[in-house]
Design a protein around this motif. Structure first.
Motif, short mmCIF file in Angstrom:
data_model
loop_
_atom_site.label_atom_id
_atom_site.label_comp_id
_atom_site.label_asym_id
_atom_site.label_seq_id
_atom_site.Cartn_x
_atom_site.Cartn_y
_atom_site.Cartn_z
N LEU A 258 25.93 4.35 -3.78
CA LEU A 258 24.67 4.73 -3.16
C LEU A 258 24.92 5.97 -2.31
N TRP A 259 23.97 6.91 -2.36
CA TRP A 259 24.15 8.19 -1.65
C TRP A 259 23.11 8.31 -0.53
N TYR A 260 23.54 8.88 0.58
CA TYR A 260 22.68 9.16 1.73
C TYR A 260 22.83 10.64 2.08
N ALA A 261 21.75 11.31 2.32
CA ALA A 261 21.80 12.71 2.73
C ALA A 261 22.29 12.81 4.17
N LEU A 262 23.16 13.80 4.45
CA LEU A 262 23.68 14.02 5.80
C LEU A 262 23.21 15.38 6.31
N PRO A 263 23.05 15.52 7.61
CA PRO A 263 22.69 16.84 8.16
C PRO A 263 23.86 17.81 8.04
N PRO A 264 23.60 19.09 8.09
CA PRO A 264 24.69 20.08 8.03
C PRO A 264 25.65 19.91 9.19
N GLY A 265 26.89 20.39 8.98
CA GLY A 265 27.90 20.31 10.02
C GLY A 265 28.58 18.95 10.02
N ALA A 266 29.71 18.88 10.70
CA ALA A 266 30.48 17.64 10.73
C ALA A 266 31.31 17.60 12.00
N ASP A 267 31.54 16.40 12.52
CA ASP A 267 32.41 16.21 13.67
C ASP A 267 33.84 16.53 13.24
N LEU A 297 26.68 11.06 2.24
CA LEU A 297 27.48 9.87 2.48
C LEU A 297 27.38 8.98 1.25
N ALA A 298 28.53 8.55 0.72
CA ALA A 298 28.56 7.68 -0.45
C ALA A 298 29.13 6.32 -0.06
N VAL A 299 28.50 5.25 -0.58
CA VAL A 299 28.98 3.89 -0.35
C VAL A 299 29.34 3.28 -1.70
N PHE A 300 30.64 3.03 -1.91
CA PHE A 300 31.13 2.42 -3.14
C PHE A 300 31.37 0.93 -2.88
N ASP A 301 30.82 0.09 -3.74
CA ASP A 301 30.96 -1.36 -3.61
C ASP A 301 32.06 -1.84 -4.57
N LEU A 302 33.14 -2.41 -4.01
CA LEU A 302 34.23 -2.92 -4.82
C LEU A 302 33.98 -4.35 -5.31
N GLY A 303 32.85 -4.92 -4.93
CA GLY A 303 32.46 -6.22 -5.46
C GLY A 303 32.97 -7.40 -4.68
N ARG A 304 34.06 -7.25 -3.96
CA ARG A 304 34.60 -8.32 -3.14
C ARG A 304 35.59 -7.72 -2.15
#
Length: 833
Positions: A258-267, A297-304
């Motif tokens: 699942l992907w989420y858009a992030l604002p420009p720049g990064a800490d 931002l990407a969230v990868f689900d490994l299933g367990r």
């Protein structure tokens, strides 16, 4: 028929040597170990506080002529290493250890060795700061700030050994990082792939610009100087670690991220960057399978839940930043307490494998730009669980619970039994008794079950065990959990009962006695412990412990009884007599906790008399400690079986990954005063202490009732279906101490346990309760014991003599072999003829 005697012995894996190794290899490092010149505050050598998280890369080339029958790598380092042969990773280590000790590993090279020229490469890391799995060794003038020793043995002869001819380079592709805090003390990893040729581990790489390794010659205030091989100060003799090679499994995501858009720049700070980006998880930003432009931002689900080293393959231009962490829940709180990593890509393909293992279900990545393709996996390396043992029954829920409980223990069985691989990875002294008991009852490999109590036997100067060993919480100034040391004595007792290993038990009895005598200093003339210092935890439920704690006294009583039994068996009547006398005084004083009108033991005792609280912790521990006189056993059993009166609460419901962070809210160690009806309600145990409760019910003749009590674990299966959570109300998502049903289904329901130390004979006491069928195959040092119960008949096949306990209380004894037995049941109360 039963299996031959190939089941558990605790035997070492191939390549294990019990004797010290005569090393050809020398201690080496770069010319910049993390050591400072001695000063007036420490004239014996000291660490350099400005040199931490120090990485060094090593290479050497050796030749092999002709066919090879066998090849092994012997290696260790302070603090960590990953070894490669001809570009192929062959192993990492070492196993955790206390300060001043170090174990070497043996890795099989057969699959990567080639005829002709071979390249051995090692990436080594000196943490500097304590971690959950490492403590610094007090240094000398020349060692204790980063050290490596290695040698390759081909067909019994040394083909390569560490020395000044090895080439070395500072690992400047990694940024030095510090722990995030006391509770979150994993060290982040920041890697710039542009600064390291990925071919450095293989043949054909030009290392002429690398420096020669610096040989570390021993130099301490006392002892011989100039020694360059293992055996001297500060690590002493190196011994092979007693664990088999891990079982390795690769886990990939179960679907697209699942992907989420992030604002420009990064800490720019690796400690906080991912947690800051994770704010998009709460602000309502839509997420989906389509990748947005720009930062995301990407969230990868490994299933367990999995536990291992994260591996990434990144394809794209140079200089992109990817920050990530493996977490058990996708929340900002979880990400804020995870061990993050940050990668800056090289042009083309960047491969990254995290230096340290972590645990979780979700891999969360912040990716700097849409032009980086990402592939992820986790390499899981756990204590192996060989096939052969098992349990089955007519209830699918219990079969599923058994499987998930085993998986939970496996996740927490690495180089020690860990509390949880997802947030801490610490070797807590008390938690491990459940993990060990599950392995002894269900796994043909007992190596970790035998080793772990020995690893934990690192007493403080006053005799008490620290709350954690071989990790950050073992340091001076961290208070102990006194009751955890008493659970460790039960762990030693399990070692005695299951293995019958006199040498191993004798080695640990001195430490056990030191623990018990530490407690004895807090005993008053009434025989009871009062005002015991440290963090008296007992359990996460609000059982009262202030002043004179009944639960703590009962656990001390159980430990005294265990110790007396082991001392007598070991031929030490003096120690046995001391423990029995202390137990007798305790039993007399323990009567002060009993409230005849309430029909229960109160939890505390103060100047004005017993307190108000009542818990199943106190009742169960008192039974297991043999402190309950026969006239009260029925009332105590009825209290433990009155589940409607039980309630639990956990402060972890508001701490951890779900609601609050580790530093937010009321500290979890503060114990709330009773605000419940103490005359009607009973404080119930969390999953950990239920192993004591279940033992007590079996002792009281109510093992049949456990079949229904196991269903309490349904709430844990709902909140985390692939592993068992820490508490009924929250906590970590994979906690080995919650796995008690896996032990109890074998030990109390199927009813198989040692009748004599080392399984010289086996006790079989099936208590199926409402189950129509139960069956299992249980490991012993002599082979498997097989038991099946159905239609009032039990079939037993055993390699050792059998002591068969019927539900009626009748006991029959049979020789080894196979037989079918008709169960004799007790008459219901009041119906006896």
């Amino acid at each position: 028929m039963h299996a031959p005697a190939a089941a558990p012995t605790g035997a070492a894996p191939p390549g294990f040597r019990a004797e010290p190794r005569a090393w050809t290899g020398e201690w080496i490092w770069s010319d910049r170990p993390a050591l400072a010149p001695p000063g007036p505050d420490n004239p014996f050598g000291r660490h350099d506080p400005d040199r931490f998280d120090h990485r060094v890369l090593f290479r050497t080339v050796f030749r092999v002529a002709g066919p090879v029958r066998g090849a092994r790598l012997f290696i260790t380092a302070d603090s960590r290493y990953t070894a490669y042969l001809n570009g192929v990773e062959v192993g990492d280590g070492p196993v955790r250890h206390g300060p001043g000790t170090l174990y070497y590993s043996v890795h099989d090279l057969a699959g990567a060795l080639v005829e002709g020229e071979n390249v051995l490469a090692v990436a080594a890391r000196f943490y500097g700061h304590p971690t959950p799995w490492w403590e610094p060794t007090p240094p000398t003038f020349t060692q204790g700030g980063g050290s490596l020793v290695a040698e390759v043995e081909v067909d019994g002869s040394v083909a390569a050994a560490s020395g000044p001819h090895w080439r070395v380079r500072e690992g400047d592709a990694w940024e030095r990082c510090r722990p995030m805090g006391l509770l979150n003390s994993q060290i982040p990893e920041a890697f710039d792939a542009r600064l390291l040729d990925p071919g450095w581990t293989g043949a054909g790489f030009d290392d002429t610009g690398w420096a020669p390794a610096t040989v570390q010659a021993a130099h301490a205030v006392t002892g011989p100087r100039g020694r360059t091989r293992p055996g001297g100060h500060p690590y002493g003799v190196l011994l092979p670690h007693p664990l088999p090679p891990p079982a390795v499994t690769r886990h990939a995501p179960v679907g697209p991220p699942l992907w989420y858009a992030l604002p420009p720049g990064a800490d720019p700070d690796v400690h906080t960057a991912l947690a800051a980006d994770a704010a998009v998880l709460e602000d309502g930003t839509p997420a989906g399978p389509d990748r947005p432009g720009g930062r995301a931002l990407a969230v990868f689900d490994l299933g367990r839940i999995v536990s291992g080293r994260t591996r990434l393959t990144l394809d794209g231009p140079a200089g992109r930043t990817v920050t990530g962490a493996l977490v058990e829940a996708v929340t900002p709180v979880a990400l804020g307490s995870a061990a993050p990593f940050r990668i800056r890509t090289r042009n083309g393909r960047t491969r990254f494998t995290a230096s340290d293992p972590s645990g979780g279900r979700y891999l969360v990545l912040s990716v700097d730009g849409p032009d980086v393709e990402v592939a992820v996996a986790v390499r899981e390396a756990l204590r192996p669980r060989p096939a052969g043992a098992g349990f089955e029954c007519s209830d699918p829920f219990l079969e599923h619970l058994f499987a998930v409980a085993l998986r939970t223990v496996d996740l927490t069985a690495q180089d020690a039994y860990l509390d949880c691989p997802t947030r801490e990875s610490r070797a807590w002294v008390g938690d491990a008794v459940v993990h060990q008991a599950v392995d002894l009852a269900t796994s043909p490999d007992w190596s970790l079950a035998v080793w772990n109590p020995r690893l934990l036997a690192r007493a403080r100067p006053d005799g008490m065990l620290p709350m954690v060993v071989a990790g950050d919480f073992a340091r001076d100034g961290v208070p102990p959990i006194p009751d955890w040391a008493l659970h460790w004595i039960r762990s030693v007792h399990l070692l005695y009962r299951y293995t019958g290993d006199r040498e191993a038990v004798a080695e640990l009895l001195g430490t056990a006695e030191g623990v018990l005598r530490w407690f004895a200093r807090h005993a008053r003339p009434d025989g009871l412990l009062h005002d015991v210092p440290g963090w008296v935890l007992i359990d996460w439920s609000p059982v009262q412990v202030a002043g004179c704690s009944a639960a703590l006294n009962a656990l001390w009583g159980r430990a005294l009884a265990d110790f007396a039994e082991m001392a007598a068996w070991s031929g030490d009547p003096g120690r046995a007599l001391w423990a029995r006398d202390a137990h007798a005084r305790l039993a007399e004083g323990f009567e002060a906790f009993w409230d005849e009108e309430r029909g229960a033991y109160r939890d505390t005792l103060g100047p004005a008399g017993p307190g108000r609280g009542v818990s199943e912790h106190t009742a169960a521990a008192a039974v297991c400690a043999r402190l309950v006189p026969p006239r009260r056993r029925d009332r105590v059993r009825d209290l433990l079986l009155d589940r409607d009166a039980m309630f639990t609460r956990s402060p972890l419901a508001d701490h951890g990954v779900d609601e609050r962070g580790a530093y937010d809210g009321t500290p979890v160690h503060l114990r709330e005063a009773p605000d419940w009806d103490t005359e009607a309600r009973v404080v119930g145990a969390q999953p950990f202490f239920r192993y004591v409760v279940h033992d007590a019910l079996a002792e009281l003749g109510a093992a049949d009732a456990l079949v229904d009590l196991y269903r309490d674990w349904a709430v844990l299966l709902e909140s985390g279906p692939s592993a068992l959570r820490e508490c009924w109300e929250g906590g970590s998502f994979a906690h080995g101490w919650s796995a008690t049903p896996a032990r109890d289904l074998v030990v109390h329901t199927l009813g198989v346990s040692p009748a004599e130390p080392g399984y010289a004979s086996v006790r079989v006491a099936p208590r199926p309760g409402r189950l129509e069928r139960i069956a299992g195959r249980v490991p012993t040092p002599h082979g498997f014991v097989e038991v099946a119960v159905e239609n009032g008949r039990a079939r037993v096949d055993s390699p050792v003599p059998v002591e068969f306990s019927h539900p009626s209380g009748r006991v029959d004894r049979f020789p080894a072999g196979e037989r079918t037995i008709t169960l004799h049941h007790a008459f219901p109360r009041g119906d006896q003829p």
